[in-house]
Motif scaffolding. Structure first.
Motif, mmCIF file in Angstrom:
data_model
loop_
_atom_site.group_PDB
_atom_site.id
_atom_site.type_symbol
_atom_site.label_atom_id
_atom_site.label_comp_id
_atom_site.label_asym_id
_atom_site.label_seq_id
_atom_site.Cartn_x
_atom_site.Cartn_y
_atom_site.Cartn_z
ATOM 1 N N ALA A 160 -11.361 4.936 -6.078
ATOM 2 C CA ALA A 160 -12.499 5.350 -6.524
ATOM 3 C C ALA A 160 -12.919 4.461 -7.498
ATOM 4 C CB ALA A 160 -12.282 6.627 -7.199
ATOM 5 N N ASP A 161 -14.214 4.019 -7.454
ATOM 6 C CA ASP A 161 -14.978 2.920 -8.314
ATOM 7 C C ASP A 161 -14.849 3.792 -9.922
ATOM 8 O OD1 ASP A 161 -15.532 1.184 -6.513
ATOM 9 O OD2 ASP A 161 -17.458 2.201 -6.016
ATOM 10 N N GLY A 162 -15.091 2.845 -10.939
ATOM 11 C CA GLY A 162 -14.998 3.582 -12.284
ATOM 12 C C GLY A 162 -14.568 2.324 -13.166
ATOM 13 N N ASN A 163 -14.463 2.808 -14.500
ATOM 14 C CA ASN A 163 -14.007 1.861 -15.492
ATOM 15 C C ASN A 163 -12.709 2.356 -16.199
ATOM 16 O OD1 ASN A 163 -15.182 3.927 -16.903
ATOM 17 N ND2 ASN A 163 -16.359 2.548 -18.139
ATOM 18 N N SER A 164 -12.129 3.386 -15.750
ATOM 19 C CA SER A 164 -11.014 3.996 -16.475
ATOM 20 C C SER A 164 -9.685 3.032 -16.038
ATOM 21 C CB SER A 164 -10.840 5.555 -15.993
ATOM 22 O OG SER A 164 -10.807 5.567 -14.653
ATOM 23 N N ALA A 175 0.807 -1.252 0.120
ATOM 24 C CA ALA A 175 -0.210 0.137 -0.007
ATOM 25 C C ALA A 175 0.778 1.150 0.071
ATOM 26 C CB ALA A 175 -1.043 -0.079 1.223
ATOM 27 N N LEU A 176 1.871 1.263 0.570
ATOM 28 C CA LEU A 176 2.830 2.421 0.975
ATOM 29 C C LEU A 176 3.584 2.305 -0.570
ATOM 30 C CD1 LEU A 176 4.490 4.479 2.216
ATOM 31 C CD2 LEU A 176 6.146 2.680 2.999
ATOM 32 N N ILE A 177 3.818 1.574 -1.323
ATOM 33 C CA ILE A 177 4.452 1.365 -2.639
ATOM 34 C C ILE A 177 3.197 2.241 -3.629
ATOM 35 C CG2 ILE A 177 5.362 0.539 -4.438
ATOM 36 C CD1 ILE A 177 6.489 -1.838 -2.729
ATOM 37 N N LEU A 178 2.274 1.776 -3.607
ATOM 38 C CA LEU A 178 1.125 2.292 -4.294
ATOM 39 C C LEU A 178 0.720 3.733 -4.141
ATOM 40 C CD1 LEU A 178 -0.953 1.787 -6.446
ATOM 41 C CD2 LEU A 178 -2.675 0.863 -4.915
ATOM 42 N N ALA A 179 0.825 4.120 -2.878
ATOM 43 C CA ALA A 179 0.579 5.440 -2.576
ATOM 44 C C ALA A 179 1.679 6.285 -2.979
ATOM 45 C CB ALA A 179 0.409 5.523 -0.964
ATOM 46 N N SER A 180 3.022 5.886 -3.075
ATOM 47 C CA SER A 180 4.028 6.744 -3.511
ATOM 48 C C SER A 180 3.926 6.893 -5.076
ATOM 49 C CB SER A 180 5.135 5.964 -3.319
ATOM 50 O OG SER A 180 5.633 4.879 -4.250
ATOM 51 N N PHE A 206 -4.847 2.475 -11.249
ATOM 52 C CA PHE A 206 -3.867 1.457 -10.782
ATOM 53 C C PHE A 206 -4.367 0.346 -10.356
ATOM 54 C CE2 PHE A 206 -0.655 5.110 -9.936
ATOM 55 C CZ PHE A 206 -0.223 5.142 -11.290
ATOM 56 N N VAL A 207 -5.417 0.348 -9.442
ATOM 57 C CA VAL A 207 -6.034 -0.887 -8.960
ATOM 58 C C VAL A 207 -6.487 -1.852 -10.111
ATOM 59 C CG1 VAL A 207 -7.705 -1.760 -7.529
ATOM 60 C CG2 VAL A 207 -6.135 -0.135 -6.716
ATOM 61 N N ARG A 208 -7.202 -1.218 -10.980
ATOM 62 C CA ARG A 208 -7.737 -1.932 -11.994
ATOM 63 C C ARG A 208 -6.843 -2.530 -12.901
ATOM 64 N NH1 ARG A 208 -11.854 1.945 -11.016
ATOM 65 N NH2 ARG A 208 -10.776 3.611 -12.241
ATOM 66 N N ARG A 209 -5.687 -2.265 -13.163
ATOM 67 C CA ARG A 209 -4.747 -2.321 -14.053
ATOM 68 C C ARG A 209 -3.844 -3.642 -13.240
ATOM 69 N NH1 ARG A 209 -3.488 0.804 -18.373
ATOM 70 N NH2 ARG A 209 -1.341 0.115 -18.804
ATOM 71 N N LEU A 210 -3.811 -3.399 -12.177
ATOM 72 C CA LEU A 210 -3.282 -4.699 -11.369
ATOM 73 C C LEU A 210 -4.197 -5.836 -11.526
ATOM 74 C CD1 LEU A 210 -1.742 -2.544 -8.289
ATOM 75 C CD2 LEU A 210 -0.333 -3.718 -9.940
ATOM 76 N N GLU A 211 -5.388 -5.511 -11.049
ATOM 77 C CA GLU A 211 -6.279 -6.760 -11.108
ATOM 78 C C GLU A 211 -6.246 -7.452 -12.721
ATOM 79 O OE1 GLU A 211 -9.623 -4.898 -8.073
ATOM 80 O OE2 GLU A 211 -9.992 -4.415 -10.078
ATOM 81 N N PRO A 228 -5.386 17.475 -6.046
ATOM 82 C CA PRO A 228 -5.583 16.514 -4.857
ATOM 83 C C PRO A 228 -6.756 15.579 -4.858
ATOM 84 C CG PRO A 228 -4.725 18.666 -3.935
ATOM 85 C CD PRO A 228 -5.026 18.785 -5.630
ATOM 86 N N GLU A 229 -7.897 16.121 -5.686
ATOM 87 C CA GLU A 229 -9.167 15.448 -5.828
ATOM 88 C C GLU A 229 -9.050 14.307 -6.602
ATOM 89 O OE1 GLU A 229 -8.671 18.821 -6.251
ATOM 90 O OE2 GLU A 229 -9.567 19.526 -4.417
ATOM 91 N N GLU A 230 -7.911 14.242 -7.452
ATOM 92 C CA GLU A 230 -7.655 12.958 -8.341
ATOM 93 C C GLU A 230 -7.238 11.762 -7.824
ATOM 94 O OE1 GLU A 230 -7.784 15.308 -12.724
ATOM 95 O OE2 GLU A 230 -5.933 14.242 -12.038
ATOM 96 N N ARG A 231 -6.941 11.927 -6.450
ATOM 97 C CA ARG A 231 -5.776 10.895 -6.047
ATOM 98 C C ARG A 231 -6.590 9.383 -6.132
ATOM 99 N NH1 ARG A 231 -3.948 15.113 -2.334
ATOM 100 N NH2 ARG A 231 -1.605 14.897 -2.335
ATOM 101 N N ALA A 232 -7.869 9.323 -5.663
ATOM 102 C CA ALA A 232 -8.653 8.157 -5.608
ATOM 103 C C ALA A 232 -8.909 7.797 -6.966
ATOM 104 C CB ALA A 232 -10.067 8.596 -4.669
ATOM 105 N N ARG A 233 -9.183 8.830 -8.023
ATOM 106 C CA ARG A 233 -9.476 8.284 -9.275
ATOM 107 C C ARG A 233 -8.087 7.726 -9.705
ATOM 108 N NH1 ARG A 233 -12.226 12.542 -13.052
ATOM 109 N NH2 ARG A 233 -12.675 10.700 -14.348
ATOM 110 N N ILE A 234 -6.787 8.325 -9.695
ATOM 111 C CA ILE A 234 -5.711 7.601 -10.206
ATOM 112 C C ILE A 234 -5.476 6.324 -9.550
ATOM 113 C CG2 ILE A 234 -3.213 7.837 -10.075
ATOM 114 C CD1 ILE A 234 -3.563 10.867 -10.476
ATOM 115 N N ALA A 235 -5.659 6.044 -7.981
ATOM 116 C CA ALA A 235 -5.628 4.904 -7.715
ATOM 117 C C ALA A 235 -6.602 3.982 -8.160
ATOM 118 C CB ALA A 235 -6.233 4.991 -5.939
ATOM 119 N N GLY A 236 -7.857 4.334 -8.425
ATOM 120 C CA GLY A 236 -8.536 3.387 -9.332
ATOM 121 C C GLY A 236 -8.096 2.759 -10.372
#
Length: 334
Positions: free
Chosen positions: A298-302, A207-212, A231-236, A221-229
């Protein structure tokens, strides 16, 4: 005149002298010290009361030494607890207030700010250049620093929380690192305890690596959760993360300010255009919001994003849409 009358007069005269001297001493102790403006006075480590009084007089903070030396006889407790450190003295203080200040915990403190997204190397440069710290770690390797902190089995990158730290003159820089390390441990654990279910990461360190990565990619700042989404979808899906900051980090000093096609194809442990999954370590120090975004995307399909040029990103669900955004925001502007 009888002898007892002479003795009585002598006693009375002595009493008057003592009372007058005591009254004058009390007056001097209540009078303002000789300061016209605020200033910092330092009590050196190991200084005795006499040395402190002498330095106060030498620096023009007090007019006379004798009232303070009388304190050592009449009110010695005021001189027993003088502390080493810097103290900010104010005009209008009297002698009692001065001694109370020099015996207090009200030592002058300074601030050191480590911004979010900095690397350990930049943090170390900032600390090495910070005045009034005791630079006990200057010249140490990163590994030696981690060993000095008691964590020699860990890589240092990303392990220190970016924040503002207060210190006083003579504080060891190792204390700053120790506090920043403990704070990051706390923040990571707090974020991990709130993680979303079924994340494609298994440990707080991942989680620390991903957060970096999120920290380095985020301009708004408002895009952090969307960018996280993304990365997470690509990892999945087993997709490469393909994030430029990891390539830059992997290039190290070879990075010249721009990324070429060859750079994106260069095999390093951090080039997420080449490797699958996360890089082996963080690439920077993420802040609290990026840590929380990493475990609550954040949820989504991007699956893609590209910088618009104003700090924001355009998010796309398909490669076709992404390529069109790249042409619009990057290629057409070159």
């Amino acid at each position: 005149m009888r002898w007892w009358k002479v003795a009585l007069m002598a006693v009375l005269l002595m009493a008057l002298i003592v009372a007058g001297s005591y009254g004058y001493w009390r007056y001097r102790m209540q009078a303002p010290i000789a300061l016209e403006q605020s200033r910092v006075f330092e009590v050196m480590p190991g200084s005795g009361a006499r040395q402190v009084i002498d330095r106060l007089a030498e620096q023009g903070i007090i007019d006379h030494r004798w009232p303070y030396r009388v304190v050592g006889v009449l009110e010695p407790q005021q001189l027993r607890h003088l502390r080493a450190g810097e103290f900010r003295l104010q005009p209008g203080m009297n002698a009692h207030q001065l001694l109370a200040k020099l015996s207090s915990n009200d030592i002058v403190t300074y601030e050191l700010t480590i911004p979010e997204g900095w690397t350990l190397d930049r943090m170390r440069q900032r600390i090495d250049q910070t005045s009034r710290l005791a630079h006990d770690t200057r010249g140490m390797s990163d590994q030696a620093l981690m060993e000095a902190l008691g964590h020699g089995d860990q890589q240092g990158e990303g392990r220190f929380f970016p924040s503002t730290y207060r210190y006083h003159k003579g504080t060891s820089d190792l204390d700053i690192y120790r506090r920043a390390y403990a704070r990051m441990q706390q923040e990571v654990q707090q974020a991990w305890s709130t993680r979303h279910e079924d994340l494609p990461i298994d440990t707080p360190y991942q989680a620390l690596i991903l957060a970096s990565l999120i920290e380095r990619e985020t301009g708004v700042p408002e895009e952090r959760a969307r960018i996280a989404g993304v990365f997470v979808r690509r990892l999945e899906r087993g997709m490469r993360l393909q994030t430029d900051p990891t390539v830059i980090y992997g290039l190290g000093e070879a990075y010249d300010g721009s990324l070429s096609r060859a750079d994106l194809q260069k095999a390093t442990a951090y080039n997420t255009y080449v490797i699958h999954g996360l890089p082996p370590t963080p690439i920077a120090m993420p802040g609290r919001d990026s840590l929380r975004a990493a475990v609550n995307p954040a949820d989504g399909n991007s699956l893609y994003f590209v910088a618009r040029g104003n700090g924001e990103h355009h998010f796309s669900a398909t490669l076709k849409e992404h390529n069109a955004a790249v042409r619009r925001y990057i290629l057409d502007r070159q």
